[in-house]
Design a protein around this motif. Structure first.
Motif, PDB file in Angstrom:
ATOM      1  N   GLN A  85       0.842  -1.194   0.000  1.00 25.29           N
ATOM      2  CA  GLN A  85       0.000   0.000   0.000  1.00 25.29           C
ATOM      3  C   GLN A  85       0.876   1.243   0.000  1.00 25.29           C
ATOM      4  N   ILE A  87       2.606   4.544   1.260  1.00 28.34           N
ATOM      5  CA  ILE A  87       3.006   4.961   2.603  1.00 28.34           C
ATOM      6  C   ILE A  87       2.882   6.480   2.683  1.00 28.34           C
TER       7      ILE A  87
ATOM      8  N   GLN B 233       2.257   1.805   9.263  1.00 24.60           N
ATOM      9  CA  GLN B 233       2.306   2.645   8.054  1.00 24.60           C
ATOM     10  C   GLN B 233       2.457   1.801   6.787  1.00 24.60           C
ATOM     11  N   LEU B 234       2.908   0.553   6.936  1.00 21.53           N
ATOM     12  CA  LEU B 234       3.017  -0.332   5.780  1.00 21.53           C
ATOM     13  C   LEU B 234       1.656  -0.839   5.351  1.00 21.53           C
ATOM     14  N   GLY B 235       0.644  -0.598   6.144  1.00 21.77           N
ATOM     15  CA  GLY B 235      -0.686  -1.142   5.888  1.00 21.77           C
ATOM     16  C   GLY B 235      -0.997  -2.188   6.935  1.00 21.77           C
ATOM     17  N   GLU B 236      -2.291  -2.353   7.209  1.00 18.93           N
ATOM     18  CA  GLU B 236      -2.669  -3.282   8.274  1.00 18.93           C
ATOM     19  C   GLU B 236      -2.219  -4.722   8.041  1.00 18.93           C
TER      20      GLU B 236
END
Lengths: 256, 345
Positions: A85, A87, B233-236
């Motif tokens: 995703q 950042i 911050q990398l994604g859940e």
């Protein structure tokens, strides 16, 4: 030592995304999963990683049920790289890679870390990027940074025999053929060091050249699982991709 | 001893420069504290304080009025700073701020409810130290819970959504406060006006002591989550694969933010933009990792709030500018600047 997956089924809204999948990921081997878009490859990775919970079936990590392994311990056993995703905040590449470093709870942070950090940075060929901001990098460079993060998570000291697994969901997407080859060679090297690898790629030639076992998925069903010679047949591939596929042995034996 | 030392593990994730900034901000906090207690409608000279015993009137002003007030400003600033930083981290959104997303409004509504409807039921001491903060915390927690459900677990796709929901919640809270204002008596009205503008004028030891204890312990509880917020911050899904229990982390950040914002609003009213601006400035100075950002935002927020309070006291001395007006006057242009400069909004 291996990951054993038996009769794995995953349903969303009564629709079966995966149907009775049984596979085995051995330490020191690369298992490559092939299949058309929407065949359930990424779902499979999410299930084995523990992100999704299976509707039916079992996943055993070295004879221990995945459900009984704590979230923290899972992170020590397997590391995963998937489509990432965006950042939001401006982390440096060094900080992103550092995120994969799990050794916590002591003050010896810098000792092993420096050595391992340099090693994975070297392996992913991003030596000159480490002090840059992650968000200014190109898609391919970001991919390699994430690869380095995945590798640092899977690191183990040379005197340790803890089983380690790496799951890679399209690690070569966005990469040119030079880096594609480099990434696949790192993956091969990791497998030779005794790490079990689950790999998703779209390139059948890559799969054939580098993997020890191949599984083919279509619409959530397993069409075949075994050695590349047995699985990469015209029959199975044509069926999987709904295309007439012709298998020709590369006269250069798959060298670029 | 080990347990105590391991608490400071977060320092391992700071670069040398970040450590320097962090220690500098701590020193800055104490300098602002000393400057703030010495200046005002009564001036005390720092060195004089060390050498001579102030006479009784000065002493009362200093120990009973000035010091509690400055302490409260410092701790409310620290609360808003660190809760802004951790909410921005949790939402993965640089615009999250306890004010913008309606948390402060929820707390103010909670406080207003108790002021207007509850003040007759409780003794003054119980009211100020327990009923008011508890109601404000509940209001803040309720708003964060609503946000959580409306944004489907604070997912990345829910970002614009969240700000819009914040607007709606802010509007609803103003309706609530409006109704309460309408039905309130004169004395209650005075109390209510105080919330909407924010001030540290009401500080006394009796009122601030429980709050300071709560704020200190909540902040100490939040800081070890810093590394987890980095991974988030990398994604859940990625953070989960790195060993983070996402639900636990969300719960912890939400509850702790609600507690410190609730307590802050209960004691000082609505003070806007500090939670938004402080983490941004701290990031601009030293970097974005939360092990640095959270503690640094606390100290910087405290310093900023003490200086804002100082300004509010001396600008039109002996009268006072409500500090909430001051922070909004300075924070709103900064917010506009942020929007125009942001690549990702």
């Amino acid at each position: 030592m291996s990951i054993n997956i038996s009769s794995l089924t995953y349903e969303v809204d009564n629709k079966k995304i995966l149907n009775e999948i049984s596979l085995k990921i051995e330490l020191g081997e690369i298992l490559c999963v092939l299949g058309p878009n929407g065949s359930g490859k990424s779902t499979l990775v999410n299930l084995i990683s523990g992100n999704f919970e299976a509707t039916k079936g079992d996943i055993f990590f070295d004879k221990v049920d995945l459900k009984k392994i704590s979230i923290e311990d899972r992170a020590f056993t397997r590391s995963v790289m998937t489509q990432s995703q965006p950042i939001v905040f401006d982390f440096t590449v060094r900080e992103i890679i550092e995120m994969g470093w799990l050794k916590r709870g002591n003050f010896n942070f810098s000792k092993d870390f420096k050595y391992v950090f340099n090693q994975v940075v070297d392996e992913a060929s991003i030596e000159n990027l480490t002090e840059k901001k992650f968000n200014v990098l190109s898609g391919g460079e970001q991919k390699r940074v994430h690869l380095a993060r995945t590798l640092i998570q899977a690191w183990r000291p040379s005197n340790s025999n803890d089983p380690k697994y790496i799951f890679l969901d399209e690690p070569t997407a966005n990469l040119d053929i030079n880096y594609e080859k480099k990434v696949m060679e790192i993956v091969r090297k990791k497998a030779d060091e005794g790490i079990g690898v689950l790999l998703i790629v779209h390139d059948i030639n890559l799969a054939c050249k580098y993997s020890d076992k191949i599984a083919v998925l279509k619409d959530g069903f397993l069409l075949g699982f075994g050695s590349p010679e047995n699985i990469l047949t015209e029959e199975i591939l044509s069926n999987a991709y709904d295309l007439p596929v012709k298998v020709i042995k590369n006269p250069l034996s798959f060298e670029y | 001893m080990n347990v105590f030392l391991s608490y400071f593990n977060f320092l391992n994730y700071l670069s040398k420069f970040q450590k320097f900034i962090f220690y500098f901000l701590i020193i800055l906090f104490f300098i602002f504290f000393l400057v703030s207690i010495s200046l005002g409608s009564f001036n005390f000279f720092l060195f004089d304080l060390l050498t001579y015993q102030p006479d009784s009137l000065n002493k009362i002003v200093l120990y009973e009025i000035r010091i509690p007030r400055v302490l409260l400003a410092g701790f409310v600033g620290a609360s808003l700073g660190i809760s802004g930083a951790s909410l921005q981290g949790l939402f993965r959104n640089p615009l999250a701020d306890p004010g913008l997303i309606g948390v402060s409004a929820g707390a103010a509504l909670g406080a207003a409810l108790v002021i207007v409807l509850g003040s007759n039921f409780f003794s003054e001491y119980f009211f100020n130290t327990f009923a008011l903060p508890f109601s404000a915390i509940s209001g803040a927690a309720l708003v964060i819970t609503l946000l959580y459900f409306f944004t489907r677990g604070f997912g990345y796709e829910g970002i614009t959504y969240m700000l819009l929901i914040g607007i709606a919640i802010n509007a609803l809270a103003s309706v609530g406060i409006g109704i309460l204002t309408f039905i309130s008596s004169d004395s209650e009205l005075r109390g209510l006006t105080f919330w909407t503008m924010g001030s540290f004028g009401g500080a006394s030891w009796q009122i601030i002591m429980p709050a300071l204890v709560i704020i200190i312990f909540t902040i100490l509880w939040m800081i070890p989550s810093a590394r987890k917020l980095d991974l988030l911050q990398l994604g859940e899904p990625e953070a989960y694969r790195l060993g983070i229990d996402i639900q636990k982390l969300k719960f912890k950040v939400i509850i702790s933010s609600a507690i410190i914002v609730g307590v802050s609003v209960a004691l000082s009213g609505m003070i806007g933009f500090v939670g938004l601006v402080v983490p941004h400035l701290v990031r601009l100075i030293g970097g974005v990792n939360h092990s640095y950002l959270l503690p640094a935002s606390a100290f910087f927020g405290g310093s900023l709030m003490m200086s804002a309070d100082l300004l509010s006291r001396i600008l039109i001395s002996p009268a006072e500018v409500p500090v909430g007006l001051l922070t909004s006057a300075l924070g709103a242009p900064f917010f506009l600047w942020l929007i125009f400069n942001s690549r990702k909004i």
